[in-house]
Design a protein around this motif. Structure first.
Motif, PDB file in Angstrom:
ATOM      1  N   ALA A 217      39.875  61.596  63.504  1.00  0.00           N
ATOM      2  CA  ALA A 217      40.920  61.385  64.503  1.00  0.00           C
ATOM      3  C   ALA A 217      42.231  62.036  64.059  1.00  0.00           C
ATOM      4  N   MET A 218      42.546  61.911  62.773  1.00  0.00           N
ATOM      5  CA  MET A 218      43.772  62.523  62.242  1.00  0.00           C
ATOM      6  C   MET A 218      43.732  64.034  62.413  1.00  0.00           C
ATOM      7  N   LEU A 219      42.602  64.635  62.108  1.00  0.00           N
ATOM      8  CA  LEU A 219      42.463  66.087  62.225  1.00  0.00           C
ATOM      9  C   LEU A 219      42.609  66.522  63.681  1.00  0.00           C
ATOM     10  N   SER A 220      42.016  65.768  64.591  1.00  0.00           N
ATOM     11  CA  SER A 220      42.124  66.095  66.016  1.00  0.00           C
ATOM     12  C   SER A 220      43.571  66.007  66.493  1.00  0.00           C
ATOM     13  N   ALA A 280      45.227  80.653  66.564  1.00  0.00           N
ATOM     14  CA  ALA A 280      43.907  80.935  66.009  1.00  0.00           C
ATOM     15  C   ALA A 280      43.813  80.485  64.550  1.00  0.00           C
ATOM     16  N   ALA A 281      44.915  80.625  63.803  1.00  0.00           N
ATOM     17  CA  ALA A 281      44.922  80.207  62.406  1.00  0.00           C
ATOM     18  C   ALA A 281      44.741  78.701  62.268  1.00  0.00           C
ATOM     19  N   ILE A 282      45.057  77.956  63.335  1.00  0.00           N
ATOM     20  CA  ILE A 282      44.870  76.503  63.323  1.00  0.00           C
ATOM     21  C   ILE A 282      43.504  76.127  63.875  1.00  0.00           C
ATOM     22  N   ILE A 283      43.113  76.746  64.986  1.00  0.00           N
ATOM     23  CA  ILE A 283      41.889  76.351  65.682  1.00  0.00           C
ATOM     24  C   ILE A 283      40.634  76.792  64.938  1.00  0.00           C
ATOM     25  N   ILE A 284      40.612  78.031  64.428  1.00  0.00           N
ATOM     26  CA  ILE A 284      39.385  78.559  63.811  1.00  0.00           C
ATOM     27  C   ILE A 284      38.946  77.747  62.590  1.00  0.00           C
ATOM     28  N   PRO A 285      39.843  77.413  61.636  1.00  0.00           N
ATOM     29  CA  PRO A 285      39.384  76.559  60.520  1.00  0.00           C
ATOM     30  C   PRO A 285      38.889  75.191  60.993  1.00  0.00           C
ATOM     31  N   TYR A 286      39.545  74.644  62.043  1.00  0.00           N
ATOM     32  CA  TYR A 286      39.111  73.347  62.580  1.00  0.00           C
ATOM     33  C   TYR A 286      37.699  73.446  63.150  1.00  0.00           C
ATOM     34  N   LEU A 287      37.443  74.473  63.958  1.00  0.00           N
ATOM     35  CA  LEU A 287      36.114  74.651  64.529  1.00  0.00           C
ATOM     36  C   LEU A 287      35.077  74.905  63.437  1.00  0.00           C
ATOM     37  N   TYR A 288      35.458  75.668  62.423  1.00  0.00           N
ATOM     38  CA  TYR A 288      34.536  75.961  61.318  1.00  0.00           C
ATOM     39  C   TYR A 288      34.145  74.683  60.584  1.00  0.00           C
TER      40      TYR A 288
END
Length: 297
Positions: A217-220, A280-288
């Protein structure tokens, strides 16, 4: 009969794709195609209208040579850091308080979530009135007898960016609270009871057991609020319009001004690409990380 059944089964298999296809086409055209077009424009000498020549990284060099862009980037770091810290902290605190099964929980939850139902334009306009020295908080306190009280941050170039932080936190804390509260309600109560039997106090249980379990939840919350902070435009436009001067300029407002006010379409496109790269620098590591956890699970 068999042919009819075969056709019906094939139609049933294709029907979801047929239904989704128009929406997918709209997204491809209005989002990804325009992102590609913006990228093309950022490598051209376009000003008032698009010009499809190729000038390499010239627009990016011009962008980073512009003092106003440096101000916008600095403001983005200040706004994003405070916005994330305060919204996450206040949202987590409100979620923990509501998780104690207090009276009128439904009413309080609705009150906390209400600001999120407003648009940033409404929020910016309302807080512009509240922070107006001749109309809002300062005038009310002065009229009550404290004539020496001043709260003119919205007109002070050194403090104006913090008024944007206040308005943004007011609107988004309830959103963070809702996500944290959903995470808290998904934790098994037996974990808390077991810790209490061992003699752990409630603050210690939340600090060392419950909050670490809220990592997803924190990460989201962090990812979503970061995205909101980077693309903030209407809040700044309604609250300060980037002023006084360029004191509250953000990359989004810089992009708008460069493209539509100063007729520098190429520079505006370059700033948009820089914002895209930041997101993208925030979203891509999260999706990975999410995909890796799902595959490992």
């Amino acid at each position: 009969m068999n042919a009819a059944k075969s056709f019906s089964s094939r139609l049933a298999g294709w029907l979801p794709r047929i239904v989704v296809a128009p929406s997918l086409l709209v997204v491809i055209v209005t989002v990804y195609l325009f992102i590609l077009w913006t990228g093309v424009i950022s490598f051209t000498s376009s000003k008032f209208v698009p010009v499809y020549d190729f000038v390499g990284l010239e627009q990016f060099v011009r962008l980073w040579a512009t003092p106003r862009w440096h101000t916008a980037v600095a403001n983005l770091f200040i706004f994003s850091a405070l916005f994330l810290l305060l919204s996450t902290g206040i949202g987590l605190l409100m979620a923990i308080l509501l998780d104690q099964n207090i009276r009128s929980e439904g009413f309080l939850r609705a009150v906390y979530l209400y600001p999120m139902a407003l648009s940033f334009i409404v929020t910016g306009t309302a807080w512009k009135w509240i922070m107006n020295p001749g109309l809002g908080i300062q005038k009310v306190v002065n009229d009550l007898g404290w004539t020496g009280f001043t709260f003119d941050w919205i007109t002070d170039p050194n403090m104006a960016i913090y008024t944007v932080v206040i308005a943004g936190v007011w609107q988004s804390s309830g959103f963070a609270m809702a996500i944290f509260l959903a995470g808290l309600r998904g934790i098994d109560n037996s974990v808390i009871k077991a810790a209490q039997i061992e003699g752990a106090s409630l603050p210690l249980i939340y600090r060392q057991i419950i909050i670490p379990m809220l990592r997803p939840a924190m990460l989201s919350v962090i990812v979503l609020l970061s995205y909101i902070a980077i693309k903030s435009f209407d809040l700044v436009l309604a609250l300060t319009n980037g002023g006084p001067g360029s004191a509250t300029e953000l990359p989004s407002t810089f992009m708008f001004s460069a493209t539509f006010r100063r007729n520098q379409m190429g520079v505006g496109a370059a700033s948009a690409i820089m914002m895209l790269m930041t997101v993208a620098a925030i979203i891509i590591p999260y999706l990975y990380s999410e995909l890796r956890e799902r595959n490992n699970g």
